[in-house]
Design an enzyme around this catalytic site. Sequence first.
Site, PDB file in Angstrom:
ATOM      1  N   TYR A 172      -0.822  -9.106  19.140  1.00 20.89           N
ATOM      2  CA  TYR A 172       0.772  -8.560  19.344  1.00 20.89           C
ATOM      3  C   TYR A 172       0.839  -7.712  20.745  1.00 20.89           C
ATOM      4  O   TYR A 172       1.396  -8.218  21.467  1.00 20.89           O
ATOM      5  CB  TYR A 172       1.274  -8.161  18.163  1.00 20.89           C
ATOM      6  CG  TYR A 172       2.985  -7.850  18.498  1.00 20.89           C
ATOM      7  CD1 TYR A 172       3.607  -8.956  18.200  1.00 20.89           C
ATOM      8  CD2 TYR A 172       3.355  -6.547  18.370  1.00 20.89           C
ATOM      9  CE1 TYR A 172       4.910  -8.550  18.664  1.00 20.89           C
ATOM     10  CE2 TYR A 172       4.674  -6.224  18.681  1.00 20.89           C
ATOM     11  CZ  TYR A 172       5.343  -7.186  18.755  1.00 20.89           C
ATOM     12  OH  TYR A 172       6.903  -7.069  18.589  1.00 20.89           O
ATOM     13  N   ASP A 300      -3.084   2.408  13.917  1.00 20.23           N
ATOM     14  CA  ASP A 300      -1.627   2.708  13.639  1.00 20.23           C
ATOM     15  C   ASP A 300      -1.289   3.818  14.388  1.00 20.23           C
ATOM     16  O   ASP A 300      -1.762   4.914  14.491  1.00 20.23           O
ATOM     17  CB  ASP A 300      -1.500   3.105  12.246  1.00 20.23           C
ATOM     18  CG  ASP A 300      -0.024   3.032  11.744  1.00 20.23           C
ATOM     19  OD1 ASP A 300       0.563   2.147  12.201  1.00 20.23           O
ATOM     20  OD2 ASP A 300       0.513   4.179  11.374  1.00 20.23           O
TER      21      ASP A 300
END
Length: 340
Positions: A172, A300
């Site tokens: 992504y 993250d």
Amino acid sequence: MGGIGDTDFWFPSAGQERLWRGTGENEMSDRILVTGGGGFLGSHLCERLLGDGHEVLCLDNFYTGRKQNIRHLMSSPRFEFIRHDVTFPIFLEVDRIYNLACPASPVHYQRNPVQTTKTSVHGAINMLGLAKRVGATILQSSTSEVYGDPAIHPQTEDYWGNVNPIGIRSCYDEGKRCAETLFFDYYREHNLPIKVIRIFNTYGPRMHPNDGRVVSNFVVQALRGEDITIFGEGTQTRSFCFVGDLIEGMVRMMGTDSTVTGPVNLGNPTESTIRELAEAVLELTGSTSKLVKRPLPADDPTRRRPDISKAKAVLDWEPRVSLREGLAATIEYFRKECAG
């Protein structure tokens, strides 16, 4: 939301407080293509463009979009749905293109990472080719994920990012970065009118209940009385923008003159920890759910907050909806979803 024929954008909460008016720059009707138009953001954008009087072509393959998001638009004579995958070319006559097609939550884009990259890259190539053929202005919905786990805070548009190119999120992150490259190469090589926005965390009605995003996760878990899962200690931060505010910024960006290309950050500069978000959801839902910790997923980001100075200066835009207001509208939506 307001009716399709309305020129106002409505915030869907009790009392229907009117927060954004149509900007008035689109006095002539355009034929506008929205790729990913059946998704969370895309459906709100289609609704807004119809309300502004445009003819809207909504393109989606429903990989993550949902028919129910656009069912209420089908009766409009100015709305047309096309089931199509942007990784394949399509030939249409349009004045403007909003390219939103791509899974945007980790759960969905990691399910088929090769296809995610293809959607970003091949989709950009196909939509840019279409825009070049018909002379359309094209807007790319990029993402704050191009900044990766940022080494500067808040993030400005001139920051190049800190992205892991081989991690589980890179399908992504790097797909969107490559799409931006393609947009600016078409601009430089073909003088194509482009607009690039970088969208930070956005939430609101029509989020997919199983998309794995933090707001939808917390709200659905709270409404079901399930444990609310916090990754790590919950000290990582995000900045949450309500969907109505985001759509307004997107439309304003498309309405700028040809000298404005972006990228422009669109998001809410108010920063909240994940734990603070969870506690707000518990309070607003009245849930007795417990907070439980889970290990942090790979790559993250620890902090995320946009610098929106450029959006303020160029678009005269900044978010108006507070997190509590936006959460109340989102919780109301999910109560109906869970009850159904």
